[in-house]
Write a protein that holds these residues in place. Sequence first.
Motif, PDB file in Angstrom:
ATOM      1  N   ILE A 170       0.836  -1.209   0.000  1.00  8.16           N
ATOM      2  CA  ILE A 170       0.000   0.000   0.000  1.00  8.16           C
ATOM      3  C   ILE A 170       0.866   1.253   0.000  1.00  8.16           C
ATOM      4  N   ILE A 171       1.889   1.274   0.843  1.00 15.26           N
ATOM      5  CA  ILE A 171       2.766   2.452   0.939  1.00 15.26           C
ATOM      6  C   ILE A 171       3.439   2.741  -0.397  1.00 15.26           C
ATOM      7  N   LEU A 172       3.969   1.703  -1.043  1.00 15.31           N
ATOM      8  CA  LEU A 172       4.653   1.891  -2.325  1.00 15.31           C
ATOM      9  C   LEU A 172       3.687   2.392  -3.402  1.00 15.31           C
ATOM     10  N   LEU A 230       0.900   9.456  -5.326  1.00  8.65           N
ATOM     11  CA  LEU A 230       1.056  10.800  -4.754  1.00  8.65           C
ATOM     12  C   LEU A 230       2.087  11.605  -5.546  1.00  8.65           C
ATOM     13  N   VAL A 231       3.216  10.956  -5.844  1.00 14.01           N
ATOM     14  CA  VAL A 231       4.263  11.616  -6.638  1.00 14.01           C
ATOM     15  C   VAL A 231       3.752  11.907  -8.052  1.00 14.01           C
ATOM     16  N   PHE A 232       3.043  10.931  -8.631  1.00 10.41           N
ATOM     17  CA  PHE A 232       2.523  11.081  -9.986  1.00 10.41           C
ATOM     18  C   PHE A 232       1.534  12.248 -10.078  1.00 10.41           C
ATOM     19  N   LEU A 264       0.022   6.966   5.697  1.00  8.51           N
ATOM     20  CA  LEU A 264       0.165   7.079   7.149  1.00  8.51           C
ATOM     21  C   LEU A 264      -0.487   5.910   7.883  1.00  8.51           C
ATOM     22  N   SER A 265      -1.696   5.533   7.440  1.00 14.79           N
ATOM     23  CA  SER A 265      -2.398   4.430   8.120  1.00 14.79           C
ATOM     24  C   SER A 265      -1.661   3.101   7.915  1.00 14.79           C
ATOM     25  N   ALA A 266      -1.139   2.892   6.708  1.00 16.09           N
ATOM     26  CA  ALA A 266      -0.384   1.659   6.442  1.00 16.09           C
ATOM     27  C   ALA A 266       0.933   1.654   7.205  1.00 16.09           C
ATOM     28  N   ALA A 267       1.571   2.824   7.297  1.00 13.69           N
ATOM     29  CA  ALA A 267       2.850   2.914   8.006  1.00 13.69           C
ATOM     30  C   ALA A 267       2.690   2.629   9.495  1.00 13.69           C
ATOM     31  N   GLN A 268       1.639   3.199  10.098  1.00 12.72           N
ATOM     32  CA  GLN A 268       1.432   2.938  11.526  1.00 12.72           C
ATOM     33  C   GLN A 268       1.107   1.471  11.793  1.00 12.72           C
ATOM     34  N   PHE A 269       0.356   0.848  10.868  1.00  8.38           N
ATOM     35  CA  PHE A 269       0.035  -0.565  11.046  1.00  8.38           C
ATOM     36  C   PHE A 269       1.276  -1.448  10.870  1.00  8.38           C
TER      37      PHE A 269
END
Length: 362
Positions: A38-40, A46-48, A78-83
Amino acid sequence: MILNKIIDFLGFKKLDPEVQDFLDKYNARTGIIISAIIILMEIFFLVFSFMPPLKGSSHAVDSLWLLKHRLFYALMVLSAAQFALVSFFMLKNKVNHFFMQFSMLLMLVVSVCFGIYISRQDYIAGEQILVFLTIMVMSSCGFFIKPYIIIILITASFLIFYNVMKISSVGVSFATKANLPIFWFLLVTVHNVLYKHFINIAEKSISNEKLSKQLLYFSMHDTLTDVKNRHALREDFLKCLNKPLLLMLTDIDDFKGINDTYGHEKGDAILKDFSSRLKENFGEEFCYRYGGDEFLVMIPHADEIDFLLGIKKCREPNNEFTFSGGYIMGIAHTEDDLRALVARADKNLYEAKRNGKNRVIG
């Protein structure tokens, strides 16, 4: 009976702590992988979104539309990173089940909101609602959560999504009205089947692990005295190489006479008492039943004064038996060196017996 089946179906019964931990660890391992994907993906989008439109493209992008998408991309990251972080600490046993569950549900709720928003845009544009359906599949089949929680999450998600489409400019087609309940039923059913199956796997795995540990323990310990046996001694030999060692052989004075006079039951009680004294004063990990009434104590980096103090404590209070011992201090570089130390300790034990018993010579 029916009520119990419903309670069991919905997963209201409290799981065994070990089974729950097994479940949490699985969810944590899966969570790290899914979160990374998900993060990737969201960072890429987001960059695109900040890149200029392609040459020749006539598609004008509204700034508010871009802002909403970027906000959702950031929230997903953010949600994926915290998980992922909580899952990592779960595998290290540094967070509890409640914290793990909260973190997982937070990511799933954010993902559902993202799926509803993106699929609504796609639906209005005449495209498929694959983002929403994919997230629903991930929520129901990617993790093992209590069935009633999944039922609530999926039902609420489908109802919200249906009403969001209903109030859109396009409305809800008959095919969508028919397919959404079918898809909901399939997700709930599949999750429940997978959840029950995984619980059975967890219970069997934990049972097998406990049995394996018990078998290993019994293979390494004497059943009467509960101290390590000679098999464990052979295993521990290698750990004691190239270390300063204090090694003692000891046995109970006139043990055969005790057995002959008072019976083997009394003899067994004395063996248990003696082994308990050795474990208490020298440490369970350093004591071994060598054979019969003979015990071996092998202590790395031992202090001789502390050792003799332990011998004194082993004698007090005791009016039922006496014991003798022989000890030696040295460094063994090979297994043959260790056996030589045992032989010298045995020789000192013989000297203690020959000099009147009830003494330890080193």
